[in-house]
Write an enzyme that holds these catalytic residues in place. Structure first.
Site, mmCIF file in Angstrom:
data_model
loop_
_atom_site.group_PDB
_atom_site.id
_atom_site.type_symbol
_atom_site.label_atom_id
_atom_site.label_comp_id
_atom_site.label_asym_id
_atom_site.label_seq_id
_atom_site.Cartn_x
_atom_site.Cartn_y
_atom_site.Cartn_z
ATOM 1 C CG HIS A 35 -2.114 -1.112 0.994
ATOM 2 N ND1 HIS A 35 -1.520 -2.544 2.075
ATOM 3 C CD2 HIS A 35 -2.562 -1.856 0.607
ATOM 4 C CE1 HIS A 35 -2.089 -3.153 1.959
ATOM 5 N NE2 HIS A 35 -3.135 -2.531 1.314
ATOM 6 N N GLY A 36 2.013 0.732 -0.167
ATOM 7 C CA GLY A 36 2.979 2.028 -0.506
ATOM 8 C C GLY A 36 3.745 2.633 0.553
#
Lengths: 254, 416, 185
Positions: free
Chosen positions: C150-151
């Site tokens: 999810h970064g």
């Protein structure tokens, strides 16, 4: 009266069923010994356990595995954490694969299981004239007669009596069913030098190694006895109270 | 007994929608029980308690056990050595099985002595036999799970019995095994069924209790309760007595668990299963020994299997084999004698079952087997036909108040 | 049953009631204690067993690790990142205004020796294993670790800088046995 006698006979038969010996084999001669771990307050003699471990390590471990124990378990027989580490580090254990994809050898860790003397059963048989030395982790529970039986085997090697036909490569033993055992006598006076200075006679070593193996098969025994005594006492008191309540409640019926 | 009135509004709210509290009331405080039950009547509740114990310990063990032939034995040893209190759970479950059968066998023999299987309790009796059969299946499969020598070979011997069935016998056996020998496939399915059956037993126990509450309990005199003077509410009288009984039973049970945990077991089962080596003596657990003796007494394989099944299934016929209207053996002197002979006979069968089927054991076994079937098919019906029972008391309360014998003499052969 | 005895024996009955209540109370209490003692082993058996606990600490030899190298070891079945930080990485980690951090923590609070960073390699968002161990892995804007799920981006001290993770990468209990070996757990 008749009813009670018959009930008692049935109960005796039932108990006899549960603990009956197995039939008409050549009866092994088993001597009853005194063991520190017998009885409801029984516990393992630490010194005997430790000497027994020395016997296992120096004599038995050459042929018999102890697969169900890990080195860390030895702390229960009184070895310190460092001593356990040293025992474990004294063997080379296979591990891996490593980042190159290969298996490698490393010194043992306390969390490792005891290293077996042979890679597998087939290898064990080849090294022992086709006989398989059994794993010893449960031997005391896996034989009729338990500790007394194992002790009698270890001290039961004698010359075959006159006229007794021995098969090739077998050894005469008074306790083994059939009296012919593939294992040669493992113990002889002084084969082990005890670190605590106790004289290493065959009966002494047999007694010590059986104590060690009894622990190996029943490591929970001391806890079990301790918790058991407390539990039964608790239950006797509670049952007594329950009986008192029963009598109280039933007083108006009787 | 009238409908209970609930004080608590919460209880009332629930009960109006699902009458669980009314049900509990009618099963306990509102359940009239004969006042003269003796301690042989405790064994039903003891069996029930043991069922719960077995299920609870079983579920916790199931969290750690590995049902794979390569892992099973070691997973049980891991439970014994590494799992916190694992040794206690294992020994509780192992000895609990024996105690469960002990309670159930005493419970059954109570039924045989006091005629609890007679009208109107035939269905109650049948449900009980169904429970026994389910227990035997559960215990048999459970014993295989540790995958020791006895586990493996007992499974082999008993499943091989089905090969006695004509024509399709071998197909049935291979179907049971899931292969050509007892192996991993067999172990896995036994585990699945061993987990399932206790809950089936639980369901049949509910039916068993429902049937009991419909006909109400019998009593040591075997005569019907005539009214409230003969009964007392189950709660608190028999709840209190059952609690005491549980206390005593637990002392016996836990004495085995803590101080002689392997008394009922076989040393050979501490050896990992080896399909290439048969133990010199294959012996089932003690509660199967009488049937094992019957099986081995009969030289023909198929007949032996049939005799073993019949030895249990004939119990379904008992209400008709023993058609005497008098229930309790207290008043049946002949039946009482053959009852105790049966107890001795079953004991002899058990003893024979524990020993190899040769020599004097074989002879003993054959005589005991023949006597067993003689008892049920010949002696019991003949006694029912010809026996002159003792005069029955007038009622349950009357013997207690001391008017019994004189009153009984005035009313001989009072029908139950 | 008991009729005329009531008034005169009221005192005695009162005492009898008290005795009966005590009996019930004592038995009930003992029964409750017994039930609790019986339930305890069932619950405790579900806690990690001895063999699981025995594997709960790992010893790692640090001598083969080069400056700037990052290795992954297994501890309690989880990945643990051990990074031998370069002077630049240490500098970046120490020269940070704690106000900027979502989960403020000084670098000195996260390492015992500045050269060695030891942390559990599990993203505090939803449990993925962040990239950054291999030299060719993306490391995110702060040159630390980058979680591809999810970064989330972590800095050279393993602190969360950007992305949905709420907390810094967890520092496990560890101790230096010697200058070149460490025991985790």
């Amino acid at each position: 009266m008749q009813k009670r006698l018959a009930a008692a006979a049935a109960a005796a038969l039932a108990l006899g069923i549960a603990s009956t010996a197995h039939g008409a084999d050549v009866e092994p001669q088993i001597e009853r010994q005194h063991w520190s771990f017998y009885g409801i307050f029984g516990a393992f003699d630490r010194a005997a356990e430790q000497r027994g471990f020395e016997v296992y390590k120096d004599v038995c471990a050459n042929c018999h595995s102890l697969n169900l124990l890990a080195y860390r378990d030895l702390e229960e027989i009184g070895l310190s954490a460092n001593e356990v580490k040293a025992v474990a580090a004294g063997v080379e254990v296979e591990d891996g694969p490593n980042d190159q994809g290969q298996m490698f050898e490393r010194p043992g860790k306390p969390s490792d299981r005891f290293k077996a003397p042979f890679a597998n059963d087939a290898a064990a048989r080849v090294a022992n004239n086709g006989a398989l030395p059994p794993d010893l982790s449960l031997i005391v529970k896996a034989r009729e007669g338990g500790p007394d039986y194992v002790y009698s085997i270890l001290t039961g090697f004698k010359e075959a009596p006159a006229g007794f036909k021995m098969a090739e490569g077998m050894n005469y033993n008074t306790a083994f069913p059939g009296h012919q055992i593939a294992m040669p006598p493992p113990l002889s006076d002084g084969v082990v030098t005890y670190t605590d200075g106790t004289k290493a006679t065959v009966p002494q070593m047999a007694h010590d190694v059986v104590t060690f193996l009894a622990w190996a098969a029943n490591p929970e025994l001391e806890t079990r006895h301790r918790v058991g005594v407390k539990t039964i006492i608790f239950l006797v008191i509670l049952t007594g109270l329950l009986y008192a309540i029963k009598r109280k409640v039933w007083a108006d019926v009787h | 007994m009238s409908e209970p009135a609930w004080n608590s509004p919460v209880v009332k709210w629930v009960d109006e929608r699902l009458p669980i509290f009314t049900l509990l009331y009618h099963s306990t405080s509102g359940y009239p029980t004969p006042k003269n039950l003796n301690y042989w009547w405790n064994f039903g509740s003891l069996a029930g308690v043991m069922l719960i114990f077995m299920i609870v310990t079983g579920i916790v063990l199931a969290m750690q056990y590995q049902p794979n032939a390569a892992l099973a034995f070691d997973s049980v040893e891991r439970i014994m050595r590494d799992v916190n209190y694992g040794w206690l759970l294992r020994y509780l479950h192992m000895n609990g099985g024996s105690m469960f059968f002990l309670a159930v066998y005493i419970h059954i023999f109570r039924g045989l002595y006091y005629g609890s299987y007679k009208r109107p309790r035939e269905l109650l009796w049948w449900l009980g036999i169904v429970i026994l059969l389910l227990m035997m299946a559960t215990a048999f499969m459970g014993y295989v799970l540790p995958w020791g020598q006895m586990s493996f070979w007992a499974a082999t011997v008993i499943t091989n019995l089905f090969s006695a069935v004509p024509v399709v016998g071998n197909h049935i056996v291979h179907w049971l095994w899931g292969g050509f020998a007892v192996d991993n496939a067999t172990l896995n399915r036994f585990y699945a069924l061993h987990y399932l059956l206790p809950f089936v037993i639980l369901g049949v126990v509910v039916l068993h209790l429902w049937a009991l509450h419909t006909t109400k309990s019998s009593n040591p005199l075997g005569i019907d309760a005539k009214g409230p003077q003969d009964t007392i509410p189950f709660h608190p009288y028999y709840t209190v007595k059952d609690n005491f009984g549980i206390g005593v039973f637990l002392i016996v049970y836990l004495s085995f668990v803590f101080f002689a945990p392997n008394f009922f077991g076989e040393p050979d089962n501490y050896i990992p299963a080896n399909p290439l080596q048969t133990p010199p003596h294959i012996v089932p657990e003690w509660y199967f020994l009488p049937y094992y003796a019957i099986l081995r007494s009969i030289p023909d394989k198929l007949l032996g299997v049939l005799a073993t099944f019949l030895s249990l299934l004939l119990l379904f016929l008992l209400p008709w084999l023993d058609f005497s209207r008098v229930r309790s053996a207290t008043f049946r002197p002949l039946y009482k004698k053959v009852f105790w002979l049966l107890v001795v006979d079953v004991g002899v069968l058990g003893y024979v079952g524990a020993n190899p089927p040769e020599g004097s054991f074989l002879v003993m076994g054959r005589i005991a087997t023949a006597y067993y079937f003689l008892h049920w098919f010949v002696l019991v019906p003949l006694i029912a036909l010809f026996e002159r029972p003792k005069p029955l008391p007038v009622s349950i309360s009357q013997p207690v108040l001391g008017g019994g014998l004189a009153a009984a003499a005035a009313h001989p052969m009072e029908k139950a | 049953m008991a009729t005329s005895a009531e008034t005169g024996a009221h005192g005695a009955a009162g005492v009898a009631v008290k005795r009966r209540d005590f009996l019930y109370l004592a038995t009930g209490a003992m029964g409750a204690v017994g039930a609790a003692l019986a339930a305890w082993p069932l619950i405790e058996s579900m806690n990690p067993a001895a063999d699981v606990l025995a594997l709960s600490s790992s010893e790692v030899d640090l001598s083969p690790i080069q400056v700037g190298q990052r290795i992954t070891v297994k501890w309690r079945s989880q990945p643990v990142f051990i990074a031998r930080r370069t002077p630049e990485e240490i500098g970046e980690a120490q020269k940070v205004d704690l106000e900027e951090l979502r989960d403020p923590q000084a670098d000195s609070a996260r390492v015992k020796k500045p050269e060695w960073l030891v942390m559990v390699g599990i993203c505090t968002h939803l449990g993925c294993v962040p990239l950054g161990q291999a030299p060719t892995d993306p490391r995110g804007d702060w040159h630390g670790w980058f979680c591809p799920c999810h970064g989330s981006q972590y800095d050279t001290s393993g602190r969360i800088r950007k992305g949905p993770a709420p907390a810094n990468l967890v520092i496990p209990p560890y101790a230096f046995l010697t200058d070149t070996s460490v025991r985790i757990g």
